[in-house]
Design an enzyme around this catalytic site. Structure first.
Site, PDB file in Angstrom:
ATOM      1  N   HIS A 275     -13.673  -2.370   7.002  1.00 49.80           N
ATOM      2  CA  HIS A 275     -12.518  -3.097   7.515  1.00 49.80           C
ATOM      3  C   HIS A 275     -12.834  -3.844   8.811  1.00 49.80           C
ATOM      4  O   HIS A 275     -13.707  -3.450   9.589  1.00 49.80           O
ATOM      5  CB  HIS A 275     -11.374  -2.104   7.758  1.00 49.80           C
TER       6      HIS A 275
ATOM      7  N   HIS B  26      -7.206   4.202   2.258  1.00 50.45           N
ATOM      8  CA  HIS B  26      -6.685   4.010   0.906  1.00 50.45           C
ATOM      9  C   HIS B  26      -6.932   5.209   0.001  1.00 50.45           C
ATOM     10  O   HIS B  26      -6.742   5.122  -1.216  1.00 50.45           O
ATOM     11  CB  HIS B  26      -7.284   2.735   0.304  1.00 50.45           C
TER      12      HIS B  26
ATOM     13  N   GLU C 271     -15.813   3.202   4.418  1.00 56.64           N
ATOM     14  CA  GLU C 271     -14.493   3.526   3.885  1.00 56.64           C
ATOM     15  C   GLU C 271     -14.704   4.390   2.643  1.00 56.64           C
ATOM     16  O   GLU C 271     -15.691   4.215   1.933  1.00 56.64           O
ATOM     17  CB  GLU C 271     -13.722   2.260   3.505  1.00 56.64           C
TER      18      GLU C 271
ATOM     19  N   ASP D 294     -13.316   6.072   7.012  1.00 54.36           N
ATOM     20  CA  ASP D 294     -11.951   5.560   7.026  1.00 54.36           C
ATOM     21  C   ASP D 294     -11.339   5.860   5.655  1.00 54.36           C
ATOM     22  O   ASP D 294     -11.738   5.281   4.647  1.00 54.36           O
ATOM     23  CB  ASP D 294     -11.972   4.053   7.302  1.00 54.36           C
TER      24      ASP D 294
ATOM     25  N   ASN E 195       0.823  -1.210   0.000  1.00 53.61           N
ATOM     26  CA  ASN E 195       0.000   0.000   0.000  1.00 53.61           C
ATOM     27  C   ASN E 195       0.858   1.263   0.000  1.00 53.61           C
ATOM     28  O   ASN E 195       0.366   2.348   0.315  1.00 53.61           O
ATOM     29  CB  ASN E 195      -0.912   0.007   1.230  1.00 53.61           C
TER      30      ASN E 195
ATOM     31  N   LYS F 271       0.064   3.824   4.718  1.00 52.41           N
ATOM     32  CA  LYS F 271      -0.144   3.444   3.319  1.00 52.41           C
ATOM     33  C   LYS F 271       0.508   4.501   2.427  1.00 52.41           C
ATOM     34  O   LYS F 271       1.719   4.523   2.307  1.00 52.41           O
ATOM     35  CB  LYS F 271      -1.628   3.210   3.072  1.00 52.41           C
TER      36      LYS F 271
ATOM     37  N   SER G  30     -10.754  -1.419   0.559  1.00 46.50           N
ATOM     38  CA  SER G  30      -9.414  -1.986   0.477  1.00 46.50           C
ATOM     39  C   SER G  30      -9.319  -3.244  -0.364  1.00 46.50           C
ATOM     40  O   SER G  30      -8.247  -3.560  -0.876  1.00 46.50           O
ATOM     41  CB  SER G  30      -8.890  -2.293   1.886  1.00 46.50           C
TER      42      SER G  30
END
Length: 384
Positions: free
Chosen positions: A126, A204, A172, A201, A39, A234, A176
């Site tokens: 997650h 990413h 998110e 979140d 990542n 990441k 992910s």
């Protein structure tokens, strides 16, 4: 191992054997081959500026360890500086630094929502969010992935059943394992309509999307009903996480968030590294542009030659389905010099085992083209 100790460990051995029979047994592997798995999206983890910043901090006497929790002697000027810089960078009222994304999510979910409240989790968030919801005080329910109408139905059903507390929607921004994007504008509207909160979140997305890499919540930062987790391990190339939001929520986490109160503070050196990463995002926008170009290039290559659907982000899931076949494909690609790993349940839903291909600035267009050609070849061999 004697008979008594064998009996003590038999249950664990049996569980591992069950995983092996289901082709889900995991083991640690060393780094090898061209990086299509990490990542480290902007290649900051080994960037010269990061190394120089840490070397200078060590030379200036920055300690390696914090020596205690933030509420004791572990609170350093490096932590304070990072949080001030992060709040300014993300256009948030405040920021709070945690040792990792998992502990940040867990702390937020077990601290801020109160008894009588409702957490509505996107089904694919997650594991740290699921664990925090299970361990917290609030009721929680799942909504259909990326479906604001499903979120609305869950809230209305909870109210109809007598729910009277606050609503917290948890998503998110970039998922992910699927690489798809949350409908944030619709979710902000939903949170406002129900006088609730939205927790996002950005693990990413931070560094990759938004102006200067501020993430997909950049347009909404500063709202009092928005809590954002910006993971630092990441695209920022370090470790840890920054929770941004209203000052009163930060103060509540400092006082009531047990994973924050009772943990040794993150290394001051890591705070220096994250601060430098934020400076790189401001100073070197070409990194973000180059990654976007790689994503667009890969999308074109897949559509032209791949025979599967790209996600549109730097995370490319190649869904296989069968656990054993997934790992066979991963091993074949590794043997050809490409570091690609198989992802199996419970990380992804049953029947959706996949290769998770990650695009970073650690690879070139030529290496991407070669990887896709190898993937087509090994997938064809597996079908024949």
């Amino acid at each position: 191992m004697n008979a008594a100790s064998s009996a003590l460990l038999a249950g664990y051995a049996s569980a591992l054997q069950d995983l092996q029979r289901d082709d889900r047994l995991r083991a640690l592997q060393p780094r090898a081959g061209i990086d299509f798995v990490s990542n480290d999206y902007l290649a900051l983890a080994s960037a010269p500026r990061m190394r120089r910043a840490l070397a200078a901090a060590l030379e200036a006497g920055t300690p390696v360890g914090a020596g205690g929790s933030r509420l004791l002697r572990g609170n350093s000027e490096e932590h304070e500086r990072l949080e001030a810089e992060a709040a300014q960078f993300f256009h948030a009222e405040t920021a709070l630094f945690f040792g990792g994304g998992y502990v940040a999510n867990f702390s937020v979910l077990t601290t801020l929502p109160q008894r009588g409240d409702l957490l509505v989790l996107d089904a694919l968030v997650h594991a740290s969010i699921h664990e925090g919801a299970r361990a917290g005080r609030a009721d929680y329910r799942l909504s259909v992935h990326n479906d604001p109408d499903s979120v609305e139905r869950v809230i209305r059903a909870w109210r109809a059943d007598g729910g009277v507390g606050r609503v917290w929607i948890v998503v998110e921004s970039v998922y992910s394992m699927d690489g798809d994007f949350a409908p944030l504008a619709d979710l902000v509207t939903l949170a406002d309509r129900h006088d609730g909160f939205l927790i996002v979140d950005e693990a990413h997305a931070t560094g990759v999307y938004g102006e200067q890499g501020r993430g997909l919540t950049a347009a909404f930062e500063g709202r009092e009903n928005l809590v954002v987790i910006h993971t630092c391990g990441k695209a920022l190339g370090a470790v840890g996480a920054l929770v941004t939001g209203a000052r009163v929520l930060r103060d509540f986490l400092v006082n009531r968030g047990r994973p924050f109160v009772f943990a040794t503070a993150p290394s001051p050196l890591i705070a220096v590294a994250v601060c430098e990463a934020l400076a790189i995002l401001r100073d070197e926008p070409q990194r973000q542009r180059r990654l976007a170009d790689l994503v667009a290039f890969t999308d074109r290559e897949i559509r032209a030659h791949g025979g599967w659907q790209p996600s549109g982000s730097q995370i490319l899931p190649y869904v296989v389905g069968d656990n054993a076949r997934t790992m066979t494909l991963a091993s074949a690609l590794q043997a050809r010099g490409f570091d690609i790993r198989g992802i199996r349940p419970p990380t992804v839903p049953p029947g959706t085992a996949r290769l998770r291909i990650s695009l970073t600035l650690n690879v070139t267009e030529a290496e991407i083209r070669a990887m896709l050609a190898a993937l087509n070849e090994v997938a064809g061999e597996a079908r024949s």
